[in-house]
Motif scaffolding. Structure first.
Motif, PDB file in Angstrom:
ATOM      1  N   LEU A  50      10.930  30.164 130.521  1.00 14.26           N
ATOM      2  CA  LEU A  50       9.616  29.673 129.565  1.00 14.26           C
ATOM      3  C   LEU A  50      10.391  30.164 128.425  1.00 14.26           C
ATOM      4  CD1 LEU A  50       7.011  29.235 128.868  1.00 14.26           C
ATOM      5  CD2 LEU A  50       6.679  31.339 128.732  1.00 14.26           C
ATOM      6  N   SER A  51      11.480  31.185 127.947  1.00  7.50           N
ATOM      7  CA  SER A  51      12.356  31.232 126.915  1.00  7.50           C
ATOM      8  C   SER A  51      13.383  30.248 126.963  1.00  7.50           C
ATOM      9  CB  SER A  51      13.011  32.776 126.911  1.00  7.50           C
ATOM     10  OG  SER A  51      12.025  34.003 126.477  1.00  7.50           O
ATOM     11  N   PHE A  52      14.054  30.012 127.932  1.00 10.06           N
ATOM     12  CA  PHE A  52      14.617  29.024 127.700  1.00 10.06           C
ATOM     13  C   PHE A  52      13.906  27.381 127.181  1.00 10.06           C
ATOM     14  CE2 PHE A  52      17.273  25.351 128.439  1.00 10.06           C
ATOM     15  CZ  PHE A  52      18.275  25.403 128.598  1.00 10.06           C
TER      16      PHE A  52
ATOM     17  N   ILE B 191      13.624  23.651 122.927  1.00  8.93           N
ATOM     18  CA  ILE B 191      12.210  22.871 122.143  1.00  8.93           C
ATOM     19  C   ILE B 191      12.893  23.168 120.255  1.00  8.93           C
ATOM     20  CG2 ILE B 191       9.594  22.487 121.248  1.00  8.93           C
ATOM     21  CD1 ILE B 191       9.206  22.724 123.675  1.00  8.93           C
ATOM     22  N   GLY B 192      13.159  24.504 120.573  1.00  9.51           N
ATOM     23  CA  GLY B 192      13.465  24.792 118.754  1.00  9.51           C
ATOM     24  C   GLY B 192      14.426  24.163 118.579  1.00  9.51           C
ATOM     25  N   TYR B 193      15.556  24.437 119.068  1.00  4.36           N
ATOM     26  CA  TYR B 193      17.020  23.759 119.529  1.00  4.36           C
ATOM     27  C   TYR B 193      17.128  22.112 119.615  1.00  4.36           C
ATOM     28  CZ  TYR B 193      22.109  22.552 120.770  1.00  4.36           C
ATOM     29  OH  TYR B 193      23.329  22.143 121.154  1.00  4.36           O
TER      30      TYR B 193
ATOM     31  N   PHE C 294      18.773  20.280 115.913  1.00  3.38           N
ATOM     32  CA  PHE C 294      19.026  19.181 116.333  1.00  3.38           C
ATOM     33  C   PHE C 294      18.717  17.228 114.893  1.00  3.38           C
ATOM     34  CE2 PHE C 294      20.495  15.088 118.870  1.00  3.38           C
ATOM     35  CZ  PHE C 294      21.743  15.413 118.326  1.00  3.38           C
ATOM     36  N   LEU C 295      17.354  17.263 115.539  1.00  2.00           N
ATOM     37  CA  LEU C 295      17.073  15.487 114.625  1.00  2.00           C
ATOM     38  C   LEU C 295      16.832  16.327 113.116  1.00  2.00           C
ATOM     39  CD1 LEU C 295      13.722  14.963 116.926  1.00  2.00           C
ATOM     40  CD2 LEU C 295      15.661  13.962 117.395  1.00  2.00           C
ATOM     41  N   HIS C 296      16.737  17.744 112.913  1.00  2.00           N
ATOM     42  CA  HIS C 296      17.089  17.587 111.620  1.00  2.00           C
ATOM     43  C   HIS C 296      18.501  17.855 110.667  1.00  2.00           C
ATOM     44  CE1 HIS C 296      16.187  19.892 107.742  1.00  2.00           C
ATOM     45  NE2 HIS C 296      17.118  20.470 107.577  1.00  2.00           N
ATOM     46  N   VAL C 297      18.939  17.489 111.507  1.00  2.00           N
ATOM     47  CA  VAL C 297      20.585  18.064 111.132  1.00  2.00           C
ATOM     48  C   VAL C 297      20.323  15.858 111.430  1.00  2.00           C
ATOM     49  CG1 VAL C 297      22.752  17.827 112.296  1.00  2.00           C
ATOM     50  CG2 VAL C 297      21.873  19.957 111.807  1.00  2.00           C
ATOM     51  N   ARG C 298      19.843  15.112 112.233  1.00  2.00           N
ATOM     52  CA  ARG C 298      20.235  13.075 112.140  1.00  2.00           C
ATOM     53  C   ARG C 298      19.696  13.086 110.904  1.00  2.00           C
ATOM     54  NH1 ARG C 298      21.803  10.442 117.218  1.00  2.00           N
ATOM     55  NH2 ARG C 298      20.803   9.143 115.723  1.00  2.00           N
TER      56      ARG C 298
ATOM     57  N   LEU D 292      21.646  30.293 124.619  1.00  2.00           N
ATOM     58  CA  LEU D 292      20.857  29.548 125.334  1.00  2.00           C
ATOM     59  C   LEU D 292      21.293  29.547 127.065  1.00  2.00           C
ATOM     60  CD1 LEU D 292      18.846  26.930 122.911  1.00  2.00           C
ATOM     61  CD2 LEU D 292      17.746  29.379 123.685  1.00  2.00           C
ATOM     62  N   ILE D 293      21.787  28.689 126.883  1.00  2.00           N
ATOM     63  CA  ILE D 293      22.246  28.505 128.168  1.00  2.00           C
ATOM     64  C   ILE D 293      22.803  29.960 128.973  1.00  2.00           C
ATOM     65  CG2 ILE D 293      24.072  27.414 129.639  1.00  2.00           C
ATOM     66  CD1 ILE D 293      24.204  24.781 127.732  1.00  2.00           C
ATOM     67  N   ARG D 294      23.523  30.697 128.131  1.00  2.03           N
ATOM     68  CA  ARG D 294      24.025  32.480 128.645  1.00  2.03           C
ATOM     69  C   ARG D 294      22.752  32.934 129.112  1.00  2.03           C
ATOM     70  NH1 ARG D 294      28.122  35.050 131.633  1.00  2.03           N
ATOM     71  NH2 ARG D 294      27.945  36.474 130.406  1.00  2.03           N
ATOM     72  N   ALA D 295      21.891  33.269 128.388  1.00  2.66           N
ATOM     73  CA  ALA D 295      20.744  33.911 128.490  1.00  2.66           C
ATOM     74  C   ALA D 295      19.455  32.915 129.604  1.00  2.66           C
ATOM     75  CB  ALA D 295      20.097  33.681 127.468  1.00  2.66           C
ATOM     76  N   LEU D 296      19.683  32.035 129.766  1.00  8.06           N
ATOM     77  CA  LEU D 296      19.355  31.270 131.128  1.00  8.06           C
ATOM     78  C   LEU D 296      20.016  32.110 132.215  1.00  8.06           C
ATOM     79  CD1 LEU D 296      16.789  29.317 132.285  1.00  8.06           C
ATOM     80  CD2 LEU D 296      19.141  28.088 132.230  1.00  8.06           C
TER      81      LEU D 296
END
Length: 90
Positions: free
Chosen positions: A37-39, A44-46, A50-54, A26-30
């Protein structure tokens, strides 16, 4: 440590490695395409991932000490590698 716990820790390590790669992507694409907008959508998906892993860490009963240590290592690697990817010529 039981075999089940070893599998859980291995799965958490794989999740963190995947999150690291997606975050760096994501950072490289930005930095290359400047498409905010894509970032934002990716971020948001990222964040949801992260919340799911927590939630999985809490459900599996991973000690908070291990969670904090793994998050610290993860954030350090993400920041260091993101800076290197976003500004390769500096």
């Amino acid at each position: 440590m039981t075999e089940e716990k070893k599998v859980q820790y291995f799965n958490i390590i794989l999740c963190k490695a995947g999150m690291l790669l997606v975050g760096l992507g994501l950072i490289r694409a930005l930095s290359i395409y400047q498409d905010q907008l894509s970032f934002l959508l990716g971020f948001i998906g990222y964040s949801l991932f992260f919340l799911h892993v927590r939630a999985l860490e809490k459900k599996w009963g991973i000690p908070k000490k291990h969670v904090w240590i793994s998050n610290g290592i993860f954030i350090f690697l993400l920041v260091a590698l993101a800076y290197w990817l976003a500004f390769p010529s500096i």
